[in-house]
Design an enzyme around this catalytic site. Sequence first.
Site, PDB file in Angstrom:
ATOM      1  N   CYS A   8       0.689  -1.140   0.381  1.00 33.33           N
ATOM      2  CA  CYS A   8       0.054  -0.327   0.330  1.00 33.33           C
ATOM      3  C   CYS A   8       0.759   0.939  -0.244  1.00 33.33           C
ATOM      4  O   CYS A   8       0.113   2.532  -0.235  1.00 33.33           O
ATOM      5  CB  CYS A   8      -1.053   0.248   1.028  1.00 33.33           C
ATOM      6  SG  CYS A   8      -2.486  -1.475   0.863  1.00 33.33           S
ATOM      7  N   HIS A  50      -3.343   6.905   3.642  1.00 34.24           N
ATOM      8  CA  HIS A  50      -4.010   5.349   3.073  1.00 34.24           C
ATOM      9  C   HIS A  50      -5.381   4.962   3.674  1.00 34.24           C
ATOM     10  O   HIS A  50      -5.788   5.623   5.431  1.00 34.24           O
ATOM     11  CB  HIS A  50      -2.744   4.518   3.310  1.00 34.24           C
ATOM     12  CG  HIS A  50      -3.511   3.777   3.452  1.00 34.24           C
ATOM     13  ND1 HIS A  50      -4.118   3.339   2.017  1.00 34.24           N
ATOM     14  CD2 HIS A  50      -3.027   2.058   4.027  1.00 34.24           C
ATOM     15  CE1 HIS A  50      -3.842   1.454   1.183  1.00 34.24           C
ATOM     16  NE2 HIS A  50      -3.843   1.254   2.657  1.00 34.24           N
ATOM     17  N   ASN A  82      -9.642   0.242   0.011  1.00 34.82           N
ATOM     18  CA  ASN A  82      -9.169   0.312  -0.007  1.00 34.82           C
ATOM     19  C   ASN A  82      -7.830  -0.088  -0.808  1.00 34.82           C
ATOM     20  O   ASN A  82      -8.179  -1.398  -0.988  1.00 34.82           O
ATOM     21  CB  ASN A  82      -8.351  -0.498   1.500  1.00 34.82           C
ATOM     22  CG  ASN A  82      -6.522  -1.164   1.534  1.00 34.82           C
ATOM     23  OD1 ASN A  82      -6.171   0.283   0.549  1.00 34.82           O
ATOM     24  ND2 ASN A  82      -6.420  -1.480   2.126  1.00 34.82           N
TER      25      ASN A  82
HETATM   26  N1  ACO Z   1     -19.542  -9.113   8.568  1.00 31.18           N
HETATM   27  C1  ACO Z   1     -19.669  -9.224   9.582  1.00 31.18           C
HETATM   28  N2  ACO Z   1     -19.021  -9.817  10.450  1.00 31.18           N
HETATM   29  C2  ACO Z   1     -17.870 -10.179  10.505  1.00 31.18           C
HETATM   30  C3  ACO Z   1     -17.223  -9.715   9.074  1.00 31.18           C
HETATM   31  C4  ACO Z   1     -17.887  -8.767   8.108  1.00 31.18           C
HETATM   32  N3  ACO Z   1     -17.563  -8.986   6.780  1.00 31.18           N
HETATM   33  N4  ACO Z   1     -15.994  -9.899   9.109  1.00 31.18           N
HETATM   34  C5  ACO Z   1     -15.416 -10.215  10.395  1.00 31.18           C
HETATM   35  N5  ACO Z   1     -16.867 -10.214  11.145  1.00 31.18           N
HETATM   36  C6  ACO Z   1     -16.283 -11.036  12.557  1.00 31.18           C
HETATM   37  C7  ACO Z   1     -15.645 -11.661  12.988  1.00 31.18           C
HETATM   38  O1  ACO Z   1     -16.119 -13.195  12.508  1.00 31.18           O
HETATM   39  C8  ACO Z   1     -16.143 -11.659  14.525  1.00 31.18           C
HETATM   40  O2  ACO Z   1     -16.473 -12.461  14.696  1.00 31.18           O
HETATM   41  P1  ACO Z   1     -16.929 -13.367  16.294  1.00 31.18           P
HETATM   42  O3  ACO Z   1     -16.984 -12.183  16.744  1.00 31.18           O
HETATM   43  O4  ACO Z   1     -18.266 -13.801  16.263  1.00 31.18           O
HETATM   44  O5  ACO Z   1     -15.911 -14.123  16.215  1.00 31.18           O
HETATM   45  C9  ACO Z   1     -16.324 -10.147  14.445  1.00 31.18           C
HETATM   46  O6  ACO Z   1     -16.755  -9.743  13.862  1.00 31.18           O
HETATM   47  C10 ACO Z   1     -15.028  -9.289  14.532  1.00 31.18           C
HETATM   48  O7  ACO Z   1     -14.650  -9.778  14.623  1.00 31.18           O
HETATM   49  P2  ACO Z   1     -12.192  -8.875  14.227  1.00 31.18           P
HETATM   50  O8  ACO Z   1     -12.033  -8.971  13.133  1.00 31.18           O
HETATM   51  O9  ACO Z   1     -12.217  -8.261  16.087  1.00 31.18           O
HETATM   52  O10 ACO Z   1     -13.309  -7.272  13.802  1.00 31.18           O
HETATM   53  P3  ACO Z   1     -13.091  -5.744  14.540  1.00 31.18           P
HETATM   54  O11 ACO Z   1     -13.802  -4.931  15.153  1.00 31.18           O
HETATM   55  O12 ACO Z   1     -10.903  -6.128  13.980  1.00 31.18           O
HETATM   56  O13 ACO Z   1     -12.417  -5.443  13.053  1.00 31.18           O
HETATM   57  C11 ACO Z   1     -11.388  -4.789  11.015  1.00 31.18           C
HETATM   58  C12 ACO Z   1     -12.242  -5.926  11.325  1.00 31.18           C
HETATM   59  C13 ACO Z   1     -12.249  -4.348   9.679  1.00 31.18           C
HETATM   60  C14 ACO Z   1     -10.451  -5.963   9.931  1.00 31.18           C
HETATM   61  C15 ACO Z   1     -10.105  -4.200  11.415  1.00 31.18           C
HETATM   62  O14 ACO Z   1      -9.573  -4.935  12.513  1.00 31.18           O
HETATM   63  C16 ACO Z   1      -9.736  -3.561  10.807  1.00 31.18           C
HETATM   64  O15 ACO Z   1      -9.807  -2.307   9.983  1.00 31.18           O
HETATM   65  N6  ACO Z   1      -8.402  -4.057  10.767  1.00 31.18           N
HETATM   66  C17 ACO Z   1      -7.202  -3.331   9.272  1.00 31.18           C
HETATM   67  C18 ACO Z   1      -6.831  -3.957   8.680  1.00 31.18           C
HETATM   68  C19 ACO Z   1      -7.300  -2.870   7.480  1.00 31.18           C
HETATM   69  O16 ACO Z   1      -7.930  -2.332   7.102  1.00 31.18           O
HETATM   70  N7  ACO Z   1      -7.004  -3.729   6.601  1.00 31.18           N
HETATM   71  C20 ACO Z   1      -7.150  -3.090   5.377  1.00 31.18           C
HETATM   72  C21 ACO Z   1      -5.164  -4.165   4.778  1.00 31.18           C
HETATM   73  S1  ACO Z   1      -4.030  -3.750   4.748  1.00 31.18           S
HETATM   74  C22 ACO Z   1      -3.670  -2.140   4.782  1.00 31.18           C
HETATM   75  O17 ACO Z   1      -4.266  -1.375   3.747  1.00 31.18           O
HETATM   76  C23 ACO Z   1      -2.408  -0.999   5.953  1.00 31.18           C
END
Ligand code: ACO
Length: 327
Positions: free
Chosen positions: A114, A254, A284
């Site tokens: 990225c 980003h 993204n």
């Molecule tokens: N829809 C519904 N539920 C979902 C989804 C979805 N799309 N995805 C995950 N869940 C569920 C999970 O299974 C979990 O369920 P559980 O509690 O029953 O196990 C629950 O939601 C919470 O999951 P988490 O992964 O803990 O959710 P979190 O609040 O951390 O959000 C996310 C996930 C959005 C990926 C977050 O961690 C994030 O923003 N991380 C940054 C990563 C990112 O943006 N990466 C992009 C690529 S890297 C880059 O560009 C730098």
Amino acid sequence: MNNDIVIRGFGRYAPENVLTNADLEKMVDTSDEWIVTRTGVKERRIVSEGQFTSDLATEAARMALKNAGMEADEITHIIVGTFTPDHLVPSCACSVEQKLGIKEKAAFDIAAACSGFLYALEMGRALLTLHPEAKILAIGAEVVTHRVNFTDRTTCVLFGDGAGAAVLTKGGQGPKLMDVKLATDGNLGSLLTVSGGGCASTYKPGDTIRDDYFVMLQGREVFKHAVRSMTSICNEILEANGLTNKDVDVLLPHQANWRIIDAVGRKFEIEPEKVYSNVDRFGNTSAASVPLALSEAVDTGFIKDGDLVMLTSFGGGFTWASALLQF
Ligand code: ACO
């Protein structure tokens, strides 16, 4: 001749196909409410059949050249930040050269995930120091959706496809590229990967595609490091240039997800109205996200003459970067 390194023109391109959260609700167990609350993304663009990263990159390049008032053949170097090139060989930059109808330029890709566009800007700056007459096309372009597993709800809601470009020269009219800072920590590489097809994760004829072919990430860890690293590298570049966050008119991070953008803005202690985001419409787009947003922010008047603009990015590697532009 003025010796400043300037950006003569910006360009962007996003495919026409729109993939909405409602579309994703039909593909995996998710909801518009979950996606918007956790990421801020409402829709993203995805390529159509037969449309490749070099096509998006070439469209963005054409727009940047037009805005720079330059012909493609004036370009001396093409640098593309991407982790989703059309092929491993030839590089995406070679395909862009061919599609622009030019030849015998220097063209190469940069693998910084990225952060690829900011790494390309820094390579452009370095080349212009060696070759003051050079005219550099710096591009960030991705078809991220090619490497997204559309049965994995934890990743497929995050990403989209797109491209952005900038033409850099030494001297001339345009915003000044004041400084760039780059950083990497390879110890954290395993937290965000696309491994399948590399020589550490090979495929033999007849193998079915494994999960490692697609983007895999540990979301919470990525989130934490992204916020911390982007904020610290923004502060480092300010300090190196004798500036403070009060001097910054626009922060353009980003476009990973809205919560990351918001958290960086808060930690950097800048007013929310100075933070640019289009993640709701594009998701993204990896290396394309900064130049796509930058080109849009210039054209819509969000960035104005006289503004000091801070760019920052974070991606797999981990890699991260910041850049200062004086409009
Ligand atoms: N829809 C519904 N539920 C979902 C989804 C979805 N799309 N995805 C995950 N869940 C569920 C999970 O299974 C979990 O369920 P559980 O509690 O029953 O196990 C629950 O939601 C919470 O999951 P988490 O992964 O803990 O959710 P979190 O609040 O951390 O959000 C996310 C996930 C959005 C990926 C977050 O961690 C994030 O923003 N991380 C940054 C990563 C990112 O943006 N990466 C992009 C690529 S890297 C880059 O560009 C730098």
